[in-house]
Design an enzyme around this catalytic site. Structure first.
Site, PDB file in Angstrom:
ATOM      1  CG  ASP A 169     -13.442  -7.358   2.453  1.00  0.00           C
ATOM      2  OD1 ASP A 169     -13.335  -6.671   2.921  1.00  0.00           O
ATOM      3  OD2 ASP A 169     -13.630  -6.927   0.814  1.00  0.00           O
ATOM      4  CG  ASP A 208      -8.366  -4.933   1.656  1.00  0.00           C
ATOM      5  OD1 ASP A 208      -8.865  -4.555   2.021  1.00  0.00           O
ATOM      6  OD2 ASP A 208      -8.173  -5.258   0.558  1.00  0.00           O
ATOM      7  CE1 TYR A 219      -3.473  -2.857   0.213  1.00  0.00           C
ATOM      8  CE2 TYR A 219      -4.459  -0.979   0.965  1.00  0.00           C
ATOM      9  CZ  TYR A 219      -4.497  -2.265   0.686  1.00  0.00           C
ATOM     10  OH  TYR A 219      -5.507  -1.944   0.830  1.00  0.00           O
ATOM     11  CE  LYS A 253       2.709 -18.368  -0.346  1.00  0.00           C
ATOM     12  NZ  LYS A 253       1.544 -19.617  -0.977  1.00  0.00           N
ATOM     13  CG  ASP A 278      -0.943 -20.332   0.898  1.00  0.00           C
ATOM     14  OD1 ASP A 278      -0.928 -20.376   2.277  1.00  0.00           O
ATOM     15  OD2 ASP A 278      -0.754 -20.849  -0.354  1.00  0.00           O
TER      16      ASP A 278
END
Ligand code: IPM
Ligand code: MN
Length: 333
Positions: free
Chosen positions: A237, A233, A125, A176, A209
């Protein structure tokens, strides 16, 4: 003394749900003095302004900022996100994005009760990168991930403090590290070093993941999650979707050093498809306002609003009717 609150109701349903949230705060007996800031898609389309520096400086003088949602379909992607939301997060150093998720056992597996601590000023970002040879067949786009020791450490420390304050005292780092070996290494080393200072907090690590599978199949395993900006982010959701829907997902963009006001907004967007119909669920905005009250030390009022929302959990109706039901429940407490 009344709390000075800047209000960026924004666009679409942002305006509708923010009005309800502020009414609920007043009904809980908290003295607030609000000033409306006309910012968002509508203002941009009218004047071309996004977040002028003079208004950013004005925002700094408030105790807190409440947001609804910004964005209109006519404005191209990135303009308001970068120019308003991210500009505020970076300029006011709102380095923690705290997003709580809760759903009862009846609703989801063994229940959901976790919080995501999302780093809010760095990662992909940050704005590093650019386009070279634009428009040619040799065009290059880069978008780097910025991770500083300072930025990662203050976020990880906040997450450990939060985990330590909760019953389960469990913190999961999500990253990750198997592919993002540079950023992942910095996150993992910082996490391990800080963990040594919190002997009573149990820790875990999940690749992002895998975390998506666990969050759907076994969300009860999570207590506090700490992760970088982009993973946070996306994961929040998903978390909203498995815990009562995005209509209840609240978020707090916080400057824990309190060198600037913090910003409280629902996770959801301006929802142009239902804007103006008065049917948006205002609960995410109400919960965001509750997080603001907690940040301002108004714990008693915050707790009463939480109880009132819980008491009207099954109530459905228009935005204004849900607001009235919550205010009614507050009077009955
Ligand atoms: C959020 C939103 C923002 C983000 C957008 C609107 C810039 O999706 O708060 O989650 O990506 O952080
Ligand atoms: Mn998002």
């Amino acid at each position: 003394m009344a709390h000075k609150i800047a209000v960026i109701a924004g666009d679409g349903i942002g305006v509708e749900v923010t009005a309800v949230a502020l009414d609920v705060v007043r009904a809980a007996g908290v003295a607030i003095e609000t000033v409306d800031f006309d910012l968002g898609g509508a203002r941009y389309l009218r004047t071309g302004d996004i977040l002028p520096d003079a208004e950013l400086d004005q925002l700094r003088t408030f105790d807190a900022i409440v947001g609804g949602a910004i964005g209109t379909p006519e404005v191209p992607p990135g303009v308001l996100e970068r120019g308003l939301l991210l500009k505020m997060r970076f300029a006011l150093d709102l380095y923690i994005n705290l997003r709580p998720f809760k759903a009862p056992k009846s609703q989801y597996n063994d229940g959901v009760d976790f919080m995501v601590v999302r780093e809010n000023t760095e990662g992909t970002y940050a704005g590093e990168g650019g386009l070279l040879r634009q428009g040619t067949s040799h065009e290059i786009a880069t978008q780097g991930s910025v991770n500083t020791r300072m930025g990662v450490e203050r976020c990880v420390r906040y997450a450990f403090d939060l985990a330590q304050s909760r019953d389960r005292k469990h913190l999961t780092l999500v990253h990750k590290t198997n592919v993002l070996t540079f950023a992942g290494d910095l996150w993992q080393r910082t996490f391990n070093e800080v963990a040594a200072e919190y002997a009573d907090v149990a820790t875990a690590y999940n690749h992002v993941d895998a975390a998506c599978i666990y969050m759907v199949q076994d969300p009860a395993r999570y207590d506090v999650i700490v992760t970088d900006n982009l993973f946070g982010d996306i994961l929040t959701d998903l978390a909203g979707a498995i815990s009562g829907g995005i209509g209840r997902a609240a978020s707090a963009n916080m400057n824990m050093a309190r060198t600037a006001p913090s910003f409280f907004e629902p996770v959801h967007g301006s929802a142009p498809d239902i804007a103006g119909k008065g049917i948006a669920d205002p609960r995410a905005a109400v919960f965001s306002a509750v997080m603001m009250l907690e940040f301002l030390g108004e714990n008693d009022a915050a707790q009463r609003i939480r109880s009132a929302v819980a008491a009207t959990d099954d109530f459905s109706g228009s935005t204004e009717q849900i607001g009235a039901a919550i205010r009614g429940a507050l009077q009955d407490l």
